[in-house]
Design a protein around this motif. Structure first.
Motif, short mmCIF file in Angstrom:
data_model
loop_
_atom_site.label_atom_id
_atom_site.label_comp_id
_atom_site.label_asym_id
_atom_site.label_seq_id
_atom_site.Cartn_x
_atom_site.Cartn_y
_atom_site.Cartn_z
N ALA A 141 32.82 12.46 10.70
CA ALA A 141 33.84 12.61 9.52
C ALA A 141 33.41 13.67 8.57
N LEU A 160 31.66 6.58 10.31
CA LEU A 160 31.86 7.75 9.77
C LEU A 160 31.32 9.02 10.41
N VAL A 164 38.19 9.98 9.89
CA VAL A 164 37.48 8.82 9.94
C VAL A 164 37.94 7.94 11.13
#
Length: 123
Positions: A87, A84, A105
């Motif tokens: 993100a 992640l 992501v």
């Protein structure tokens, strides 16, 4: 919170104000039964990882945390965080469907957006 936990910053993971408010509201709705929302990843393959959230009663020693106003608290383990990094988590509610959205992501883990090995067989 355990002293070994790492604090997340916006450079690690961005959580929009809308998502922060919804997460805080969900935590507050539990009347103290949970202290955070845990982000997790699972799966893999051509469509990428699956991202989700669940309630957490506490954090683990290796978790990273993000806290804020109105009881907002996220916890995430190091492996999930690696998928992640960079993100953004948002919350969308169009009146019919309401969901958390994980943006950027695939790009965050160096993906190109295409899968060369899926569905293509060599002749």
């Amino acid at each position: 919170m355990n002293e070994y936990n790492q604090n997340l910053t916006e450079s690690d993971l961005t959580v929009t104000e809308t998502a922060r408010n919804k997460i805080a509201g969900l935590i507050n709705d539990t009347n103290g039964e949970v202290s955070a929302v845990r982000i997790y990843v699972s799966g893999g393959g051509c469509s990428g990882m699956n991202y989700g959230m669940t309630f957490a009663e506490n954090s683990e020693i290796n978790d990273s945390t993000m806290t804020g106003e109105n009881s907002f608290k996220l916890v995430i383990d190091p492996i999930a965080l690696s998928f992640l990094a960079g993100a953004e988590i948002d919350y969308a509610d169009d009146g019919v469907n309401a969901t958390f959205v994980f943006n950027n992501v695939f790009q965050a883990v160096g993906g190109s957006g295409s899968c060369g090995g899926c569905g293509g067989g060599a002749s």
